[in-house]
Design a protein around this motif. Structure first.
Motif, PDB file in Angstrom:
ATOM      1  N   THR A   1     119.618  36.875  38.913  1.00  0.00           N
ATOM      2  CA  THR A   1     118.841  38.048  38.541  1.00  0.00           C
ATOM      3  C   THR A   1     119.704  39.300  38.611  1.00  0.00           C
ATOM      4  N   ILE A   2     120.629  39.348  39.576  1.00  0.00           N
ATOM      5  CA  ILE A   2     121.472  40.526  39.773  1.00  0.00           C
ATOM      6  C   ILE A   2     122.697  40.466  38.861  1.00  0.00           C
ATOM      7  N   ILE A   3     123.461  39.420  38.952  1.00  0.00           N
ATOM      8  CA  ILE A   3     124.608  39.192  38.069  1.00  0.00           C
ATOM      9  C   ILE A   3     124.150  38.148  37.066  1.00  0.00           C
TER      10      ILE A   3
ATOM     11  N   ILE B   1     128.916  40.262  30.848  1.00  0.00           N
ATOM     12  CA  ILE B   1     128.102  39.866  31.995  1.00  0.00           C
ATOM     13  C   ILE B   1     127.158  41.020  32.336  1.00  0.00           C
ATOM     14  N   PRO B   2     125.841  40.807  32.214  1.00  0.00           N
ATOM     15  CA  PRO B   2     124.891  41.864  32.575  1.00  0.00           C
ATOM     16  C   PRO B   2     124.761  41.989  34.098  1.00  0.00           C
ATOM     17  N   VAL B   3     124.655  43.233  34.579  1.00  0.00           N
ATOM     18  CA  VAL B   3     124.481  43.502  36.004  1.00  0.00           C
ATOM     19  C   VAL B   3     123.214  44.338  36.166  1.00  0.00           C
ATOM     20  N   SER B   4     122.348  43.929  37.092  1.00  0.00           N
ATOM     21  CA  SER B   4     121.079  44.620  37.296  1.00  0.00           C
ATOM     22  C   SER B   4     120.896  45.012  38.752  1.00  0.00           C
ATOM     23  N   LYS B   5     120.031  45.975  38.958  1.00  0.00           N
ATOM     24  CA  LYS B   5     119.645  46.403  40.300  1.00  0.00           C
ATOM     25  C   LYS B   5     118.260  45.810  40.555  1.00  0.00           C
ATOM     26  N   VAL B   6     118.113  45.136  41.687  1.00  0.00           N
ATOM     27  CA  VAL B   6     116.840  44.514  42.029  1.00  0.00           C
ATOM     28  C   VAL B   6     116.289  45.186  43.283  1.00  0.00           C
ATOM     29  N   THR B   7     115.059  45.633  43.197  1.00  0.00           N
ATOM     30  CA  THR B   7     114.381  46.251  44.330  1.00  0.00           C
ATOM     31  C   THR B   7     113.091  45.476  44.569  1.00  0.00           C
ATOM     32  N   PHE B   8     112.841  45.157  45.828  1.00  0.00           N
ATOM     33  CA  PHE B   8     111.575  44.486  46.084  1.00  0.00           C
ATOM     34  C   PHE B   8     110.970  44.957  47.395  1.00  0.00           C
ATOM     35  N   GLY B   9     109.651  44.868  47.450  1.00  0.00           N
ATOM     36  CA  GLY B   9     108.909  45.235  48.647  1.00  0.00           C
ATOM     37  C   GLY B   9     108.013  44.089  49.045  1.00  0.00           C
ATOM     38  N   PHE B  10     107.696  44.047  50.312  1.00  0.00           N
ATOM     39  CA  PHE B  10     106.927  42.934  50.840  1.00  0.00           C
ATOM     40  C   PHE B  10     105.986  43.465  51.918  1.00  0.00           C
TER      41      PHE B  10
ATOM     42  N   VAL C   1     113.310  44.985  38.400  1.00  0.00           N
ATOM     43  CA  VAL C   1     114.658  44.669  37.932  1.00  0.00           C
ATOM     44  C   VAL C   1     115.048  45.734  36.917  1.00  0.00           C
ATOM     45  N   SER C   2     116.144  46.468  37.217  1.00  0.00           N
ATOM     46  CA  SER C   2     116.611  47.538  36.328  1.00  0.00           C
ATOM     47  C   SER C   2     118.035  47.246  35.891  1.00  0.00           C
ATOM     48  N   PRO C   3     118.315  47.231  34.593  1.00  0.00           N
ATOM     49  CA  PRO C   3     119.693  47.016  34.152  1.00  0.00           C
ATOM     50  C   PRO C   3     120.574  48.189  34.577  1.00  0.00           C
ATOM     51  N   VAL C   4     121.794  47.897  35.032  1.00  0.00           N
ATOM     52  CA  VAL C   4     122.714  48.925  35.508  1.00  0.00           C
ATOM     53  C   VAL C   4     123.903  49.069  34.565  1.00  0.00           C
ATOM     54  N   CYS C   5     124.553  47.948  34.261  1.00  0.00           N
ATOM     55  CA  CYS C   5     125.740  48.000  33.413  1.00  0.00           C
ATOM     56  C   CYS C   5     126.051  46.607  32.868  1.00  0.00           C
ATOM     57  N   PHE C   6     127.089  46.580  32.037  1.00  0.00           N
ATOM     58  CA  PHE C   6     127.617  45.318  31.523  1.00  0.00           C
ATOM     59  C   PHE C   6     129.086  45.261  31.881  1.00  0.00           C
TER      60      PHE C   6
END
Length: 143
Positions: free
Chosen positions: A25-27, A40-49, A79-84
């Protein structure tokens, strides 16, 4: 002593989050183009519980009987895309950022890192080139 129901609730919720969010999910999965370039797509993942519960006595509970339990849990994932990351056929790598506004100072600093590394690398390469080149004044003074 028996395990409390809140433990099972928390364990199950965390297991579901783990299923949703993994390293892929991240890389992201690398994509190879026809000319041999890999993206290669790179994303930022934030989650709460969150999880909670309560023990309480019901109206019809006999004295000394275990208390009733009520509880719940939940999670949210963004999930937010950050860069490639772009790796060309010759092995050189570049980062292609996605133009999203940074929300915090730390995010802005992280966005600046690739550019700073490129500037430092080019400065060091330029300095090495000047240091290794013979100076015109030195060759004339030796004669």
């Amino acid at each position: 002593m028996n395990e409390h129901p809140i433990s099972n609730l928390m364990t199950e919720t965390m297991a579901k989050i783990k299923e949703m969010v993994d390293v892929d999910t991240i890389i992201g999965t690398p994509i190879t183009t026809a000319d041999g370039t890999t993206v290669i797509p790179v994303s930022k993942v934030t989650f709460g519980f969150a999880s909670g519960g309560s023990d309480f006595a019901s109206k019809h509970t006999q004295p000394g009987a275990p208390l009733a339990f009520g509880g719940g849990g939940g999670a949210g994932v963004t999930v937010s895309p950050v860069c490639f990351l772009i790796i060309s056929r010759d092995g050189s790598a570049n980062i292609l950022g996605i133009n999203a506004q940074a929300a915090t100072t730390v995010d802005r600093l992280v966005e600046m890192i690739p550019g700073a590394i490129n500037k430092v690398s080019s400065f060091v390469e330029g300095y090495k080139g000047k240091a290794n080149a013979p100076q015109a004044d030195e060759t004339e003074a030796d004669e």
